[in-house]
Write a protein that holds these residues in place. Sequence first.
Motif, PDB file in Angstrom:
ATOM      1  N   GLY A 275      -6.601 -66.586  78.488  1.00  0.00           N
ATOM      2  CA  GLY A 275      -8.199 -66.125  78.553  1.00  0.00           C
ATOM      3  C   GLY A 275      -8.894 -66.806  77.594  1.00  0.00           C
ATOM      4  N   GLN A 276     -10.062 -67.521  77.855  1.00  0.00           N
ATOM      5  CA  GLN A 276     -11.032 -68.112  77.005  1.00  0.00           C
ATOM      6  C   GLN A 276     -12.356 -67.223  77.247  1.00  0.00           C
ATOM      7  N   TYR A 277     -12.704 -67.214  75.891  1.00  0.00           N
ATOM      8  CA  TYR A 277     -14.146 -66.252  75.766  1.00  0.00           C
ATOM      9  C   TYR A 277     -14.814 -67.084  74.681  1.00  0.00           C
ATOM     10  N   ASP A 278     -16.144 -66.365  74.506  1.00  0.00           N
ATOM     11  CA  ASP A 278     -17.233 -66.857  73.354  1.00  0.00           C
ATOM     12  C   ASP A 278     -16.741 -66.716  72.214  1.00  0.00           C
ATOM     13  N   SER A 279     -15.833 -67.768  71.716  1.00  0.00           N
ATOM     14  CA  SER A 279     -15.058 -67.358  70.272  1.00  0.00           C
ATOM     15  C   SER A 279     -15.724 -68.634  69.264  1.00  0.00           C
TER      16      SER A 279
ATOM     17  N   THR B 266     -24.686 -66.492  77.860  1.00  0.00           N
ATOM     18  CA  THR B 266     -24.358 -67.495  76.618  1.00  0.00           C
ATOM     19  C   THR B 266     -22.891 -67.398  76.462  1.00  0.00           C
ATOM     20  N   GLN B 267     -22.172 -65.980  76.691  1.00  0.00           N
ATOM     21  CA  GLN B 267     -20.883 -66.190  76.607  1.00  0.00           C
ATOM     22  C   GLN B 267     -19.951 -66.753  77.823  1.00  0.00           C
ATOM     23  N   VAL B 268     -20.552 -66.482  78.988  1.00  0.00           N
ATOM     24  CA  VAL B 268     -20.097 -67.436  80.237  1.00  0.00           C
ATOM     25  C   VAL B 268     -19.972 -68.779  79.879  1.00  0.00           C
ATOM     26  N   ASP B 269     -21.175 -69.399  79.422  1.00  0.00           N
ATOM     27  CA  ASP B 269     -21.270 -70.793  78.920  1.00  0.00           C
ATOM     28  C   ASP B 269     -20.165 -71.031  78.155  1.00  0.00           C
TER      29      ASP B 269
ATOM     30  N   LEU C  95     -11.971 -57.839  72.561  1.00  0.00           N
ATOM     31  CA  LEU C  95     -12.558 -57.672  71.341  1.00  0.00           C
ATOM     32  C   LEU C  95     -13.894 -56.825  71.637  1.00  0.00           C
ATOM     33  N   PRO C  96     -14.402 -55.933  70.782  1.00  0.00           N
ATOM     34  CA  PRO C  96     -15.504 -55.200  70.976  1.00  0.00           C
ATOM     35  C   PRO C  96     -16.622 -55.858  71.699  1.00  0.00           C
ATOM     36  N   ARG C  97     -16.938 -56.995  71.229  1.00  0.00           N
ATOM     37  CA  ARG C  97     -18.348 -57.434  71.576  1.00  0.00           C
ATOM     38  C   ARG C  97     -18.222 -58.450  72.885  1.00  0.00           C
ATOM     39  N   MET C  98     -16.797 -58.591  73.221  1.00  0.00           N
ATOM     40  CA  MET C  98     -16.489 -59.556  74.573  1.00  0.00           C
ATOM     41  C   MET C  98     -17.007 -59.079  75.794  1.00  0.00           C
ATOM     42  N   LEU C  99     -17.856 -59.648  76.578  1.00  0.00           N
ATOM     43  CA  LEU C  99     -18.427 -59.334  77.945  1.00  0.00           C
ATOM     44  C   LEU C  99     -17.897 -60.093  79.043  1.00  0.00           C
ATOM     45  N   PHE C 100     -17.071 -61.084  78.748  1.00  0.00           N
ATOM     46  CA  PHE C 100     -16.479 -62.061  79.762  1.00  0.00           C
ATOM     47  C   PHE C 100     -15.182 -62.771  79.306  1.00  0.00           C
ATOM     48  N   GLU C 101     -14.302 -62.920  80.014  1.00  0.00           N
ATOM     49  CA  GLU C 101     -13.183 -63.828  79.807  1.00  0.00           C
ATOM     50  C   GLU C 101     -12.779 -64.681  81.128  1.00  0.00           C
ATOM     51  N   VAL C 102     -12.181 -65.803  80.896  1.00  0.00           N
ATOM     52  CA  VAL C 102     -11.751 -66.631  81.962  1.00  0.00           C
ATOM     53  C   VAL C 102     -10.435 -67.111  81.586  1.00  0.00           C
ATOM     54  N   ASP C 103      -9.389 -67.058  82.590  1.00  0.00           N
ATOM     55  CA  ASP C 103      -8.222 -67.856  82.283  1.00  0.00           C
ATOM     56  C   ASP C 103      -7.972 -68.714  83.631  1.00  0.00           C
TER      57      ASP C 103
ATOM     58  N   THR D 288     -11.330 -64.287  86.435  1.00  0.00           N
ATOM     59  CA  THR D 288     -12.489 -63.943  85.668  1.00  0.00           C
ATOM     60  C   THR D 288     -12.402 -62.639  85.341  1.00  0.00           C
ATOM     61  N   HIS D 289     -13.010 -61.872  84.040  1.00  0.00           N
ATOM     62  CA  HIS D 289     -12.924 -60.573  83.890  1.00  0.00           C
ATOM     63  C   HIS D 289     -14.314 -60.408  83.379  1.00  0.00           C
ATOM     64  N   ILE D 290     -15.090 -59.385  83.948  1.00  0.00           N
ATOM     65  CA  ILE D 290     -16.421 -59.023  83.404  1.00  0.00           C
ATOM     66  C   ILE D 290     -16.665 -57.722  83.093  1.00  0.00           C
ATOM     67  N   VAL D 291     -17.196 -57.541  81.928  1.00  0.00           N
ATOM     68  CA  VAL D 291     -17.347 -55.980  81.395  1.00  0.00           C
ATOM     69  C   VAL D 291     -18.531 -55.577  82.344  1.00  0.00           C
ATOM     70  N   ASP D 292     -18.435 -54.308  82.427  1.00  0.00           N
ATOM     71  CA  ASP D 292     -19.565 -53.624  83.120  1.00  0.00           C
ATOM     72  C   ASP D 292     -20.190 -54.227  84.523  1.00  0.00           C
ATOM     73  N   HIS D 293     -19.268 -54.979  85.285  1.00  0.00           N
ATOM     74  CA  HIS D 293     -19.713 -55.832  86.350  1.00  0.00           C
ATOM     75  C   HIS D 293     -20.736 -55.236  87.373  1.00  0.00           C
TER      76      HIS D 293
END
Length: 131
Positions: A34-38, A51-54, A117-125, A79-84
């Motif tokens: 899983g990759q995220y805005d890191s 921005t997190q998706v990009d 992580l608390p601020r993560m809204l999106f993740e993709v593997d 893909t995983h979306i918080v509060d989709h």
Amino acid sequence: MAVEISNPAALHDPTGFGYSHVATARGELVFIAGQYDSDAEGHTTSADFATQVDNAFANLGIALRSVGLDFTDVAQLRTHIVDHDLEKLAVLGKKIAVIWGDEPPAQTLTGVAALALPRMLFEVDAVAVRG
């Protein structure tokens, strides 16, 4: 070795979080964690969903290139979306279209209450195929 583990230097060191970025199985299947805005330390950099998706897809590209692959080698995304919701789905759909056009890989989207992580809204593997 049947599985080769690697962590690209251009991404944060994930081992403290209990995972590696890339696993290659028998030289053909490549699994990208899983990759995220890191940032360089693995912390999120923005509270903005788009921005997190990009940034997550930019990091996915780094992980793929680290093993000689690119987005065209991806067979499956998760893909995983918080509060989709439909607005977030539209953001993701536009990003997918920019990268893959009208031939996106197979994808499973999961709406979740929270991510690692608390601020993560999106993740993709991803699963990619060599050759």
